[in-house]
Design an enzyme around this catalytic site. Structure first.
Site, mmCIF file in Angstrom:
data_model
loop_
_atom_site.group_PDB
_atom_site.id
_atom_site.type_symbol
_atom_site.label_atom_id
_atom_site.label_comp_id
_atom_site.label_asym_id
_atom_site.label_seq_id
_atom_site.Cartn_x
_atom_site.Cartn_y
_atom_site.Cartn_z
ATOM 1 N N TYR A 104 -7.408 0.483 4.663
ATOM 2 C CA TYR A 104 -6.959 1.779 5.206
ATOM 3 C C TYR A 104 -7.579 1.992 6.594
ATOM 4 C CZ TYR A 104 -6.327 6.820 5.732
ATOM 5 O OH TYR A 104 -5.985 8.063 6.213
ATOM 6 N N LYS A 107 -5.647 2.200 10.323
ATOM 7 C CA LYS A 107 -5.735 3.347 11.228
ATOM 8 C C LYS A 107 -6.354 2.945 12.564
ATOM 9 C CE LYS A 107 -3.805 6.340 8.479
ATOM 10 N NZ LYS A 107 -2.513 6.954 8.822
HETATM 11 P P1 NAD Z 1 0.282 12.993 1.600
HETATM 12 O O1 NAD Z 1 0.036 11.949 0.574
HETATM 13 O O2 NAD Z 1 0.151 14.424 1.210
HETATM 14 O O3 NAD Z 1 1.723 12.776 2.268
HETATM 15 C C1 NAD Z 1 2.068 11.488 2.723
HETATM 16 C C2 NAD Z 1 3.495 11.499 3.232
HETATM 17 O O4 NAD Z 1 3.817 10.128 3.542
HETATM 18 C C3 NAD Z 1 4.496 11.992 2.193
HETATM 19 O O5 NAD Z 1 5.519 12.733 2.826
HETATM 20 C C4 NAD Z 1 5.065 10.696 1.629
HETATM 21 O O6 NAD Z 1 6.420 10.842 1.210
HETATM 22 C C5 NAD Z 1 4.980 9.771 2.815
HETATM 23 N N1 NAD Z 1 4.898 8.385 2.339
HETATM 24 C C6 NAD Z 1 3.895 7.814 1.644
HETATM 25 N N2 NAD Z 1 4.243 6.551 1.311
HETATM 26 C C7 NAD Z 1 5.485 6.344 1.810
HETATM 27 C C8 NAD Z 1 6.393 5.261 1.761
HETATM 28 N N3 NAD Z 1 6.111 4.121 1.127
HETATM 29 N N4 NAD Z 1 7.583 5.397 2.379
HETATM 30 C C9 NAD Z 1 7.903 6.553 2.987
HETATM 31 N N5 NAD Z 1 7.112 7.613 3.059
HETATM 32 C C10 NAD Z 1 5.901 7.515 2.467
HETATM 33 O O7 NAD Z 1 -0.696 12.628 2.799
HETATM 34 P P2 NAD Z 1 -1.427 13.540 3.905
HETATM 35 O O8 NAD Z 1 -2.803 13.795 3.427
HETATM 36 O O9 NAD Z 1 -0.578 14.671 4.333
HETATM 37 O O10 NAD Z 1 -1.555 12.463 5.072
HETATM 38 C C11 NAD Z 1 -0.647 12.391 6.155
HETATM 39 C C12 NAD Z 1 -1.213 11.403 7.171
HETATM 40 O O11 NAD Z 1 -2.493 11.845 7.584
HETATM 41 C C13 NAD Z 1 -1.391 10.000 6.591
HETATM 42 O O12 NAD Z 1 -1.040 9.033 7.558
HETATM 43 C C14 NAD Z 1 -2.877 9.938 6.302
HETATM 44 O O13 NAD Z 1 -3.392 8.628 6.338
HETATM 45 C C15 NAD Z 1 -3.428 10.791 7.424
HETATM 46 N N6 NAD Z 1 -4.758 11.345 7.108
HETATM 47 C C16 NAD Z 1 -4.925 12.197 6.053
HETATM 48 C C17 NAD Z 1 -6.191 12.675 5.794
HETATM 49 C C18 NAD Z 1 -6.451 13.589 4.630
HETATM 50 O O14 NAD Z 1 -7.621 13.812 4.291
HETATM 51 N N7 NAD Z 1 -5.434 14.195 4.037
HETATM 52 C C19 NAD Z 1 -7.283 12.285 6.585
HETATM 53 C C20 NAD Z 1 -7.057 11.421 7.649
HETATM 54 C C21 NAD Z 1 -5.786 10.960 7.905
#
Ligand code: NAD
Length: 243
Positions: A149, A153
């Protein structure tokens, strides 16, 4: 006039940060959202399939009358792979995370840049913006079960900077956002599995980020940030990792 609004594609907008980005853009852009499966106002494309990014781009262009001005790569997965998994499972885990988090984002960036070049070549106005949602893990690293992961990133950040440097002269701008823990479905599971309080003690602000905070920054980069900021990476982590 609806046509004067920028046209935006946001990936992974069905929940969490992506859904908050849709909210932030409300009334300020004409937006197409994306998720794993088709739904109302959502283009379904499973980005674990190497051909999905190209079909998503084509479908989004279709819905937006042939013009996309901003691409926001937000879709991502945070799935563990144990070091003592079989080599086969280990490589499958790495491959899946790299495909969804990095390769699909790269494929969409490529499609966007080719689209903007074609528009410039045919006198329809080139230029555009890319906002990549990376992670604090890009700089700080992540847990022993999440090397892949963090690597995906970090790859996103390197890609963003390369695009910024390579295409600024064509008015193509690229930015990245690096959230720390953000209270979405994904983070709730993580916090619960790690003992929330201990983890919070590591965040000087005393709380995880709200999806609206990350979304506000992404929307600002998408619509308003000065062009001279291209290549910038914004940290949103409550000072839990200060560079
Ligand atoms: P989440 O799991 O709530 O949502 C993820 C989204 O990505 C969903 O809409 C899902 O449908 C889509 N997705 C996942 N796998 C997929 C696939 N195989 N094909 C198509 N769509 C797919 O995640 P989040 O927490 O809202 O995270 C959003 C972004 O922010 C991500 O890239 C994540 O790595 C990044 N991020 C999140 C956090 C956190 O703590 N939430 C921290 C740092 C970075």
């Amino acid at each position: 006039m609806a046509n004067a609004l920028p046209h935006v594609l946001v990936t992974g907008s069905t929940r969490g940060i992506g859904a908050a980005i849709l909210d932030s853009l409300q009334g300020r852009a004409r937006v197409v959202g994306h998720g794993r499966a088709d739904a109302t106002d959502i283009i379904g494309a499973d980005l674990s399939d190497p051909s999905a990014a190209a079909s998503l781009w084509a479908a989004a262009l279709d819905r937006l009358d042939g013009r996309i001005d901003v691409l926001i790569n937000n879709a991502g997965v945070f799935e563990p792979v144990a070091i003592d998994a079989t080599l086969e499972d280990w490589q499958a885990g790495w491959g899946r995370t790299m495909q969804i988090n990095l390769q699909a984002s790269a494929d969409l960036c490529r499609a966007a840049i080719l689209h903007w070049r074609e528009r410039a070549r045919t006198g329809r106005g080139g230029g555009g913006r890319i906002v990549n949602i990376a992670s604090r893990a890009a700089y700080r690293g992540d847990s022993p079960a999440h090397w892949h992961y963090a690597a995906s990133k970090a790859g996103m950040v390197g890609m963003t900077k390369s695009i910024a440097r390579g295409y600024a002269a064509e008015e193509i701008l690229a930015f990245a956002v690096c959230p720390g823990f953000t209270m979405t479905g994904m983070a709730e599971d993580y916090l619960a599995s790690r003992g929330g309080d201990k983890l919070l003690a590591d965040i000087p602000l005393g709380r995880v980020a709200d999806p609206a905070e990350v979304a506000g920054a992404a929307a600002w980069l998408a619509l308003e940030a000065p062009a001279s900021m291209t290549g910038a990476v914004l940290d949103i982590n409550g000072a839990s990792f200060v560079r």
